[in-house]
Design a protein around this motif. Structure first.
Motif, PDB file in Angstrom:
ATOM      1  N   SER A  90      32.665  -1.518  57.867  1.00 20.46           N
ATOM      2  CA  SER A  90      32.827  -1.701  59.310  1.00 20.46           C
ATOM      3  C   SER A  90      32.973  -3.199  59.504  1.00 20.46           C
ATOM      4  O   SER A  90      31.997  -3.963  59.374  1.00 20.46           O
ATOM      5  N   ALA A  91      34.190  -3.654  59.760  1.00 20.69           N
ATOM      6  CA  ALA A  91      34.486  -5.081  59.798  1.00 20.69           C
ATOM      7  C   ALA A  91      33.866  -5.737  61.016  1.00 20.69           C
ATOM      8  O   ALA A  91      33.531  -5.069  62.009  1.00 20.69           O
ATOM      9  N   PRO A  92      33.692  -7.061  60.962  1.00 15.82           N
ATOM     10  CA  PRO A  92      33.194  -7.778  62.139  1.00 15.82           C
ATOM     11  C   PRO A  92      34.051  -7.464  63.355  1.00 15.82           C
ATOM     12  O   PRO A  92      35.280  -7.305  63.232  1.00 15.82           O
ATOM     13  N   ALA A  93      33.429  -7.381  64.497  1.00 14.29           N
ATOM     14  CA  ALA A  93      34.132  -6.963  65.707  1.00 14.29           C
ATOM     15  C   ALA A  93      35.325  -7.857  66.008  1.00 14.29           C
ATOM     16  O   ALA A  93      36.366  -7.399  66.475  1.00 14.29           O
ATOM     17  N   GLY A  94      35.212  -9.114  65.727  1.00 19.68           N
ATOM     18  CA  GLY A  94      36.304 -10.039  66.004  1.00 19.68           C
ATOM     19  C   GLY A  94      37.325 -10.117  64.891  1.00 19.68           C
ATOM     20  O   GLY A  94      38.278 -10.899  64.973  1.00 19.68           O
ATOM     21  N   GLY A  95      37.119  -9.333  63.842  1.00 20.73           N
ATOM     22  CA  GLY A  95      38.038  -9.375  62.708  1.00 20.73           C
ATOM     23  C   GLY A  95      37.765 -10.552  61.796  1.00 20.73           C
ATOM     24  O   GLY A  95      36.897 -11.400  62.075  1.00 20.73           O
ATOM     25  N   VAL A  96      38.494 -10.610  60.694  1.00 21.61           N
ATOM     26  CA  VAL A  96      38.376 -11.714  59.731  1.00 21.61           C
ATOM     27  C   VAL A  96      39.775 -12.266  59.525  1.00 21.61           C
ATOM     28  O   VAL A  96      40.529 -11.804  58.672  1.00 21.61           O
TER      29      VAL A  96
END
Length: 378
Positions: A90-96
């Motif tokens: 589950s990636a960081p909400a702001g993306g990488v």
């Protein structure tokens, strides 16, 4: 499941996940910051058999991987397939954003799961001769070409009668193009068994155990033959006592048939002759007379003869020809005579040999042609 240590606040918890039976969940808590993480595999995450919940984390600087998976590197399952991304991250909400990898998979990558032949090895190869071509690539569970200098290709014959050379330490995957090159590999067998159909098993090998690589292999087949024309058995090879090793015939030797024998020495030519050209390795070029000599023989067996008086000999397999002012008078012995009227005999390099005002059928072109006369006759 391993998580890289560059998470800024170190807040990392682990809990069971009811929605994911038989899997663990690694949770990055609120306030966790992913900032410039770096590793060889998986710049921010490296996971096997677990779900990483980083939805509450913040990525402030892009992660990097020197080899694969700028954001994350994940294992494949027992079937060499990658589970759905929802099962492992589950990636960081702001993306990488801006993640990168030096080898493959700027975002995500897995260990290699398949090999593909990019350029085929030869279907037929002389025993002990390098293949001269053949390349393989590896791909990961996401279908990306793997570019990893830590990988090599093991090459093993599936037939106990076959010996492989040039791959004793494996064949490295080149970092520039990500390919394993088989050009310098050779396969050899005992000459008495040839021709022999052989299969080689090609398997991925890693120089270290940094990743959980599945077993990945493929095979190539070829026919190993005796030495073709221009090649011969290399009796000086260190392997010669066990297998046939073919090598190109050296200058001064030749082989004009397929065989398991060494190249044969080119025999000396008879006196006053030579073999034209220097490339005689695939066949025995006939000896030819030098300029100024000739021979009635074909092929040449004995020494070439001096050019007859009154003739010109250009050498090779050409017969003597009359020089200007002379004419051939005996084709059996190639005897020449001087013409009484020199200008009447134009030599053996033109047709007809007699001048235009002389009878070509007359002896030594003595007689005038029809409608011609000697000036002294009026």
């Amino acid at each position: 499941m391993l998580c890289k240590d560059a998470i800024s606040d170190g807040s990392l918890s682990r809990a069971a996940a009811a929605s994911l039976p038989d899997h663990s969940v690694v949770v990055l808590g609120i306030g966790a910051v992913i900032s410039g993480n770096s590793a060889r595999y998986g710049g921010a995450f490296f996971g096997c058999g677990a779900h990483i919940d980083a939805s509450a984390a913040v990525a402030s600087a892009p992660p990097t991987a020197s080899v694969g998976g700028g954001v994350g590197f994940f294992c494949v399952d027992a079937n060499n397939t990658l589970p759905s991304p929802a099962l492992w991250l589950s990636a960081p909400a702001g993306g990488v954003a801006g993640a990168s990898a030096g080898g493959y998979g700027d975002m995500y990558a897995t260990p290699p799961v398949a090999l593909a032949v990019e350029e085929t090895t030869p279907g037929v190869t002389a025993s002990g001769m390098v293949f001269g071509r053949g390349t393989l690539s590896a791909s990961d569970g996401l279908g990306q070409q793997v570019v990893d200098a830590g990988l090599s290709l093991g090459v093993v014959p599936l037939d106990s009668h076959v010996m492989v050379t040039g791959a004793e330490r494996g064949v490295a995957f080149v970092a520039v193009d990500g390919l394993a090159h088989l050009e310098l590999i050779s396969a050899a067998a005992d000459g008495s068994l040839l021709p022999l159909d052989a299969s080689l098993k090609l398997s991925l090998v890693r120089s270290s155990e940094e990743t959980a690589d599945p077993e990945v292999s493929t095979s190539v087949t070829m026919r190993i033959t005796a030495c073709p024309r221009g090649l011969g058995s290399d009796t000086q090879s260190a392997l010669a006592s066990n297998v046939l090793v073919c090598s190109p015939c050296d200058e001064g030797s030749y082989s004009d048939v397929e065989s398991i024998e060494p190249c044969r020495a080119i025999p000396a030519c008879p006196a006053f002759s030579l073999r034209p050209g220097s490339a005689n390795t695939t066949h025995l070029v006939a000896c030819m007379c030098k300029a100024g000599t000739w021979s009635p023989e074909a092929p040449l067996v004995t020494a070439c003869r001096p050019c007859p008086v009154g003739a010109v000999c250009v050498g090779g397999d050409e017969r003597p020809k009359a020089m200007y002012g002379w004419k051939l008078i005996d084709t059996a012995t190639f005897r020449f005579a001087e013409c009484p009227i020199a200008s009447a005999c134009r030599g053996g390099f033109v047709e007809p040999e007699c001048g235009p005002t002389y009878n070509p059928d007359s002896y030594l072109c003595r007689q005038c042609a029809a409608n011609s006369y000697r000036s002294r006759d009026g």
